[in-house]
Structures are given as structure tokens and as C-alpha cells.
Scaffold this motif. Structure first.
Motif, short mmCIF file in Angstrom:
data_model
loop_
_atom_site.label_atom_id
_atom_site.label_comp_id
_atom_site.label_asym_id
_atom_site.label_seq_id
_atom_site.Cartn_x
_atom_site.Cartn_y
_atom_site.Cartn_z
N GLU A 202 0.82 -1.09 0.04
CA GLU A 202 -0.07 -0.03 -0.03
C GLU A 202 0.96 1.30 0.12
O GLU A 202 0.55 2.14 -0.73
CB GLU A 202 -0.98 -0.06 1.35
N ALA A 203 1.93 1.04 0.81
CA ALA A 203 2.88 2.50 0.73
C ALA A 203 3.52 2.79 -0.49
O ALA A 203 3.34 3.85 -0.90
CB ALA A 203 3.98 2.01 1.66
N LEU A 204 4.00 1.56 -1.33
CA LEU A 204 4.57 1.74 -2.57
C LEU A 204 3.49 2.09 -3.54
O LEU A 204 3.84 2.95 -4.49
CB LEU A 204 5.00 0.36 -3.16
N ASP A 205 2.38 1.69 -3.39
CA ASP A 205 1.06 2.07 -4.56
C ASP A 205 0.90 3.51 -4.21
O ASP A 205 0.82 4.32 -5.30
CB ASP A 205 -0.21 1.29 -4.29
N ARG A 206 0.79 3.86 -3.03
CA ARG A 206 0.74 5.40 -2.85
C ARG A 206 1.83 6.33 -3.29
O ARG A 206 1.45 7.43 -3.66
CB ARG A 206 0.50 5.62 -1.28
N ALA A 207 3.11 5.88 -3.19
CA ALA A 207 4.16 6.61 -3.92
C ALA A 207 4.37 6.40 -5.18
O ALA A 207 5.15 6.95 -6.00
CB ALA A 207 5.44 6.07 -3.03
N ARG A 208 3.50 5.53 -5.91
CA ARG A 208 3.45 5.06 -7.14
C ARG A 208 4.94 4.66 -7.72
O ARG A 208 5.50 4.76 -8.62
CB ARG A 208 3.27 6.50 -8.15
N ARG A 209 5.16 3.71 -6.66
CA ARG A 209 6.46 3.08 -6.85
C ARG A 209 6.09 1.49 -7.28
O ARG A 209 5.55 0.74 -6.66
CB ARG A 209 7.33 2.94 -5.72
N PRO A 210 6.61 1.08 -8.68
CA PRO A 210 6.38 -0.26 -9.01
C PRO A 210 7.06 -1.24 -8.11
O PRO A 210 8.10 -1.08 -7.57
CB PRO A 210 6.93 -0.18 -10.54
N TRP A 211 6.33 -2.50 -7.92
CA TRP A 211 6.80 -3.64 -7.03
C TRP A 211 6.60 -4.69 -7.56
O TRP A 211 5.64 -4.96 -8.46
CB TRP A 211 6.28 -3.33 -5.73
N LEU A 256 6.26 3.77 6.40
CA LEU A 256 5.31 2.74 6.76
C LEU A 256 4.65 3.12 7.85
O LEU A 256 5.20 3.74 8.81
CB LEU A 256 6.06 1.47 6.81
N LYS A 257 3.31 2.50 8.09
CA LYS A 257 2.67 2.87 9.20
C LYS A 257 3.05 2.06 10.23
O LYS A 257 3.61 0.80 9.94
CB LYS A 257 1.04 2.51 8.89
N ASP A 258 2.89 2.19 11.71
CA ASP A 258 3.17 1.48 12.61
C ASP A 258 2.71 0.15 12.85
O ASP A 258 1.33 -0.14 11.96
CB ASP A 258 2.93 2.30 13.94
N THR A 259 3.22 -1.12 13.31
CA THR A 259 2.47 -2.03 13.35
C THR A 259 1.86 -2.29 14.75
O THR A 259 2.30 -1.62 15.60
CB THR A 259 3.59 -3.24 13.35
N GLU A 260 0.83 -3.19 14.66
CA GLU A 260 0.15 -3.27 16.04
C GLU A 260 -0.07 -4.63 16.35
O GLU A 260 -0.67 -5.60 15.55
CB GLU A 260 -1.35 -2.52 16.08
N ILE A 261 0.23 -5.16 17.76
CA ILE A 261 -0.22 -6.53 18.28
C ILE A 261 -1.30 -6.21 19.45
O ILE A 261 -1.07 -5.42 20.07
CB ILE A 261 1.01 -6.95 18.80
N ALA A 262 -2.13 -7.35 19.15
CA ALA A 262 -3.40 -7.26 19.89
C ALA A 262 -3.46 -8.75 20.40
O ALA A 262 -2.89 -9.64 19.97
CB ALA A 262 -4.55 -6.91 19.16
N LEU A 263 -4.11 -8.74 21.68
CA LEU A 263 -4.20 -9.90 22.36
C LEU A 263 -5.61 -10.63 22.47
O LEU A 263 -6.58 -9.75 22.75
CB LEU A 263 -3.77 -9.94 23.96
N LEU A 264 -5.95 -11.60 21.93
CA LEU A 264 -7.34 -12.09 21.95
C LEU A 264 -7.52 -13.15 22.91
O LEU A 264 -6.39 -13.83 23.22
CB LEU A 264 -7.65 -12.75 20.35
N GLN A 265 -8.78 -13.16 23.35
CA GLN A 265 -9.10 -14.14 24.67
C GLN A 265 -10.10 -14.91 24.22
O GLN A 265 -11.21 -14.39 23.82
CB GLN A 265 -8.97 -13.62 25.87
N ARG A 266 -10.17 -16.19 24.52
CA ARG A 266 -11.50 -16.87 24.54
C ARG A 266 -12.45 -16.58 25.52
O ARG A 266 -12.02 -16.19 26.76
CB ARG A 266 -11.03 -18.48 24.52
N ASP A 267 -13.77 -17.12 25.55
CA ASP A 267 -14.61 -16.73 26.57
C ASP A 267 -14.26 -17.90 27.80
O ASP A 267 -13.81 -18.89 27.59
CB ASP A 267 -16.16 -17.17 26.04
N ARG A 268 -14.78 -17.36 28.93
CA ARG A 268 -14.62 -17.82 30.07
C ARG A 268 -13.04 -18.55 30.28
O ARG A 268 -12.83 -19.91 29.95
CB ARG A 268 -15.50 -19.26 30.20
N LEU A 269 -12.28 -17.82 30.35
CA LEU A 269 -10.78 -18.10 30.62
C LEU A 269 -10.81 -18.78 31.86
O LEU A 269 -11.39 -18.36 33.08
CB LEU A 269 -9.88 -16.73 30.65
N SER A 270 -9.99 -19.94 32.07
CA SER A 270 -9.29 -20.46 33.20
C SER A 270 -8.69 -19.53 34.04
O SER A 270 -8.15 -18.34 33.46
CB SER A 270 -8.56 -21.61 32.82
#
Length: 285
Positions: A202-211, A256-270
Motif C-alpha cells: 500500500e505504501a509503494l502504491d501510494r508513492a507510485r513505486r512499481p513493485w 510505513l505505518k506502525d505495526t500493532e499487536i493485539a491480544l485475543l482471549q477466548r470466553d470463560r478463561l481459566s
């Protein structure tokens, strides 16, 4: 006369760490199971006790002051020691299995110390950690293979988990001083869908840089080997770039935009899984 020694109230410290980690008062209050007004008051009490402003607030976000940045690093260690001591004394019989899925690159750099400290606090809890591509981690989580899952994600809010990490992304090459390439830029990427791959194209496309996609590999080690071999450039979090590879600073490639890490949890965790979730959120934020 010497100034009286200040004894920190750990409830106030925990509220500050939650706000700084999660990025706003609403999410902090939810994680602590308290009212937002209570968390705001706890922060004010902590700042008053220290005589220092720790956070700059606005209606949408918070930002650490220089004093807040110093305090946060020590506050996390203080809470770790407190929680490990409390766990050893009050929950010595806590046992069970917790299954955690995580992207390989993130696990390699950031998780070993976090999980090691958890294992010391809860020696009877067995951790089963699976490192894989984010798309496989998400698939495994949906199928019930994990209690908790760390995933790379776009910035889409609370619905897709709790944000626990954000870091700048950079272009990486095997050449100390890469020359301007003619023709489409060769990329070394993970299979789609991949956040890093999407950010790069996406960054390269915005900059019109072929890849072009020159090398696709589901293994971090394989991708790094391809970059070292000069097959193309890749995208990595800034803190995860190996010493023998090189960051392309500034031009000719777009930011480039920052990366983001998220934590997922199941229902009713022990209870063991709940303790690991709290530990990860507090440690990584």
C-alpha cells in the motif's frame, strides 16, 4: 530535616500502568473492572503524591510525560515483583495448562522474558506456546486451539482484541548502502494476508513505486535468509531488525505505518489463563 520517604500505593501504580499500557482511561477502567472516574481519580492521587505530572491527557488519548516514561519502566517491575510474591504465597496450588498462539517474529524478540517471569511466578502452570503466521494463529484461535492469541492487526479498535504493542515498521535490506534499483522493487514477504505485506504494497502504491513479489516465505528465518542473499527488501518492526541487516532510512522508499499487536482471549478463561493475560497486558504495553 530529610524528606519523609514516600510509600507508593500499588493500586494507584497499577491504575497508571493500565492507562499508559492501554492508551486511554476507558480501556484501563475496563481492564481493572472499575469506573472510569475511579481510575482518573487514582491517577490524580498518584501524581499528587509524587508531585509530578505523569500523563498528558486529551479527550481521545493519553501521552506519557518524560517523568511518566521513567516511572512506567520501574512501575512495571514493581508490579511484577509484587504479583510474583503474592502468587507464590496465596496461589501456590494454581495449576493447569494455558495455550498461547503468537507470531514467530514477535515471539522471538519480545516474549521469552515475559513468559519466563510468568513461569517463575506460577511454576505449576504449563505453558503451551505455538509460533506461526498470524493467519494460522487466528485460524487456530477460531477453532479453539488457543486460550490466548497475540496477532498482528490493523488499527481497528477494541473489537479485535486488546492492543498490547505498537512499533514503527522499517524497510530492511541486506546491503549496507543499497543502490537505487531499476524496474519494480523486489519484495520478500509472508503469504497473504499479512499486515507487513499489506503495509509495504500500500505504501509503494501510494508513492507510485512499481513493485513485485520476489520471494514468499512463511518462516521468519527463510525470509531473512532471502534478504541476506540479495533477493529483495522486506518490512520488519524497527526493534526486530537483525544486526547484520540494514534499515533503509528516509528515501527512496516511502514511510510505513506502525505495526500493532493485539491480544485475543477466548470466553470463560481459566484462572491460569486469566493470570497470563493480565501479565502480558501489563508487561508488553
Amino acid at each position: 530535616m530529610p524528606r519523609p520517604l514516600l510509600n507508593l500505593d500499588l493500586d494507584l501504580v497499577r491504575a497508571f500502568v493500565a492507562i499508559a499500557t492501554l492508551g486511554n482511561f476507558t480501556r484501563a477502567a475496563e481492564s481493572l473492572r472499575r469506573q472510569q472516574s475511579t481510575v482518573s481519580l487514582q491517577l490524580q492521587r498518584l501524581e499528587d503524591a509524587l508531585g509530578r505530572k505523569l500523563l498528558e491527557r486529551n479527550p481521545r488519548s493519553v501521552r506519557l510525560t518524560p517523568e511518566g516514561e521513567v516511572f512506567l519502566a520501574h512501575a512495571r517491575r514493581l508490579l511484577d515483583v509484587n504479583d510474583e510474591l503474592v502468587a507464590r504465597v496465596t496461589e501456590p496450588a494454581l495449576h493447569g495448562v494455558v495455550r498461547l498462539g503468537t507470531p514467530e517474529d514477535f515471539a522471538t524478540r519480545h516474549l521469552p522474558d515475559v513468559l519466563s517471569r510468568f513461569a517463575r511466578a506460577y511454576p505449576a502452570v504449563a505453558l503451551e506456546v505455538t509460533c506461526d503466521l498470524t493467519l494460522h494463529v487466528i485460524d487456530g484461535f477460531r477453532k479453539g486451539s488457543f486460550d490466548l492469541a497475540l496477532i498482528k492487526r490493523e488499527r481497528v479498535g477494541e473489537a479485535a482484541g486488546i492492543r498490547v504493542w505498537r512499533e514503527p515498521l522499517v524497510w530492511v535490506t541486506g546491503e549496507p548502502a543499497p543502490q537505487e534499483r531499476e524496474g519494480p522493487l523486489p519484495l520478500v514477504v509472508s503469504p497473504s494476508p499479512c499486515v507487513y505485506r499489506k503495509r509495504a504494497t500500500e505504501a509503494l502504491d501510494r508513492a507510485r513505486r512499481p513493485w513485485r513479489i520476489a520471494y514468499t516465505c512463511g518462516s521468519l528465518a527463510g525470509s531473512l535468509a532471502a534478504v541476506r542473499g540479495g533477493l529483495g527488501v522486506t518490512v520488519l518492526p524497527k526493534d526486530m531488525v537483525p544486526d547484520d541487516l540494514h534499515v533503509i532510512d528516509g528515501g527512496p522508499l516511502p514511510n510505513l505505518k506502525d505495526t500493532e499487536i493485539a491480544l485475543l482471549q477466548r470466553d470463560r478463561l481459566s484462572l491460569p489463563a486469566q493470570r497470563l493475560k493480565e501479565h502480558i497486558v501489563r508487561s508488553l504495553g
